[in-house]
Design a protein around this motif. Structure first.
Motif, PDB file in Angstrom:
ATOM      1  N   HIS A   6      39.289   1.379  33.089  1.00  0.00           N
ATOM      2  CA  HIS A   6      39.069   2.154  31.908  1.00  0.00           C
ATOM      3  C   HIS A   6      39.973   2.022  30.832  1.00  0.00           C
ATOM      4  CE1 HIS A   6      37.763   6.653  30.548  1.00  0.00           C
ATOM      5  NE2 HIS A   6      37.997   5.623  29.549  1.00  0.00           N
ATOM      6  N   HIS A   8      39.802   0.684  26.317  1.00  0.00           N
ATOM      7  CA  HIS A   8      39.147   0.834  25.023  1.00  0.00           C
ATOM      8  C   HIS A   8      39.567  -0.415  24.051  1.00  0.00           C
ATOM      9  CE1 HIS A   8      36.801   4.122  25.701  1.00  0.00           C
ATOM     10  NE2 HIS A   8      37.881   4.602  26.361  1.00  0.00           N
ATOM     11  N   HIS A  38      33.481   2.892  24.068  1.00  0.00           N
ATOM     12  CA  HIS A  38      32.524   4.195  23.870  1.00  0.00           C
ATOM     13  C   HIS A  38      31.005   3.628  23.246  1.00  0.00           C
ATOM     14  CE1 HIS A  38      35.374   7.350  24.341  1.00  0.00           C
ATOM     15  NE2 HIS A  38      36.192   6.636  23.414  1.00  0.00           N
ATOM     16  N   GLU A  62      31.660   3.271  28.202  1.00  0.00           N
ATOM     17  CA  GLU A  62      31.852   4.707  28.429  1.00  0.00           C
ATOM     18  C   GLU A  62      30.590   5.507  27.745  1.00  0.00           C
ATOM     19  OE1 GLU A  62      35.628   6.223  27.447  1.00  0.00           O
ATOM     20  OE2 GLU A  62      35.480   8.069  28.733  1.00  0.00           O
ATOM     21  N   ASP A 249      42.760   4.518  30.814  1.00  0.00           N
ATOM     22  CA  ASP A 249      42.086   5.095  29.509  1.00  0.00           C
ATOM     23  C   ASP A 249      42.654   4.516  28.162  1.00  0.00           C
ATOM     24  OD1 ASP A 249      40.159   6.184  27.839  1.00  0.00           O
ATOM     25  OD2 ASP A 249      40.554   8.118  28.487  1.00  0.00           O
ATOM     26  N   HIS A 251      43.932   2.921  24.905  1.00  0.00           N
ATOM     27  CA  HIS A 251      43.572   2.935  23.558  1.00  0.00           C
ATOM     28  C   HIS A 251      44.238   2.161  22.575  1.00  0.00           C
ATOM     29  CE1 HIS A 251      40.567   6.134  24.816  1.00  0.00           C
ATOM     30  NE2 HIS A 251      40.110   6.148  23.688  1.00  0.00           N
TER      31      HIS A 251
HETATM   32 ZN    ZN Z   1      37.801   6.439  27.598  1.00  0.00          ZN
END
Ligand code: ZN
Ligand code: AMP
Length: 285
Positions: A6, A8, A38, A62, A249, A251
């Motif tokens: 996961h 981004h 996303h 996502e 996650d 970013h």
């Molecule tokens: Zn995410």
């Protein structure tokens, strides 16, 4: 095997370009990384072009979904992996969500401008580029304009879901999204199911119903989960024969998370791949 499922890129609200994300994943010692922007797979071509012999790449996204409970639409994020990105329902829904994110982002900015904050729609759109607009893009505009010192601070104040500028977006119904990913040959995993107030909408019973219509797993090891959330989710997953994944996650600079901060066991990734219908293969070097 060191696996992060996961992350981004700046194809959504991360700060690394897809190629930078691939290089950062290799530098972090990862063997496999999934790119899960996303509501888009728009970063995939650039990531695939930058692929390295030592790093497996998994195409994901996502999905912004919602569960209606108590007269309110609760936001739930659903990770989709190895689905056919040309599937008409997926293409249609991602286009709808991109337009919906634009509408909602502009509405938030308008409220901020009316409230006297020194940002503009043009500034936010330039930061977002081709990515579906997200609150972190607005947060970066607030940082650039000197309103707050960091995107984190923006989320704690101006971007808060309880703040005066917040506007909701209309997301895909969670059950519809699980069915859509399954029909597109992919695997679906609920992102941080106990991370940000999901508990009110995402009961153990609902997770059981989702398992029956094709849900593949739960993201158990996530930076937003403490030991008790992880234990609860492992129990729910075992009951419904769901896979349990772990991921950062990541970013980029938008959040203080590092690649591989949480990871997924190799046998779980194997089962996840086996749950897909082989429309797309994980890509290695
Ligand atoms: Zn995410
Ligand atoms: P949106 O999807 O536009 O509602 O924005 C929410 C997204 O912002 C979440 O999915 C996270 O990816 C990101 N986010 C949440 N909290 C933070 C934070 N403190 N700093 C940066 N990004 C965040």
């Amino acid at each position: 095997m060191f696996i992060d499922l996961h992350t981004h890129s700046n194809a959504s609200d991360g700060t690394d370009s897809p190629a930078e994300l691939v290089r950062a994943a290799a530098a972090a010692g990862l063997d496999v990384v999934a790119i899960t922007d996303h509501d888009t797979t728009g970063g995939w071509e650039q990531a695939a072009a930058a692929r390295l012999p030592t790093l497996g790449l998994i195409r994901g996204s996502e999905f912004s979904t919602q569960v209606k409970a108590g007269g309110y639409a609760h936001s739930i994020h659903l990770l989709g992996y190895l689905f056919d990105p040309q599937n008409p329902a997926v293409v249609h829904e991602q286009a709808r969500l991109k337009a919906e994110r634009l509408r909602r982002g502009l509405a938030i900015v308008e409220r901020m401008v009316q409230g006297g904050l020194p940002i503009t729609a043009e500034q936010v759109l330039e930061i977002a580029g081709d990515a579906p607009v997200g609150r972190p893009h607005i947060g970066r505009a607030l940082v650039a304009s000197g309103v707050v010192a960091s995107v984190d601070e923006a989320f704690a104040s101006h971007l808060s879901g309880r703040g005066p500028y917040y506007v909701q977006k209309v997301d895909t119904d969670l059950k519809v999204a699980v069915a859509m990913i399954t029909a597109a040959g992919g695997a679906s995993v609920i992102a941080h199911p106990r991370g940000r107030g999901e508990r009110r909408a995402l009961s153990a019973e609902l997770i059981g119903e989702l398992a029956e219509i094709g849900l593949t797993g739960l993201e158990v090891d996530h930076p937003d989960h403490g030991p008790s959330e992880r234990a609860e989710l492992r129990e729910i997953a075992a009951k419904h024969h769901l896979l349990t994944t772990g991921s950062s996650d990541y970013h980029g600079h938008n959040k203080k998370l590092v690649l591989g901060q949480e990871s997924t066991a190799p046998e779980v990734l194997e089962s996840l791949i086996a749950a897909t219908s082989g429309v797309t293969e994980p890509l290695v070097g």
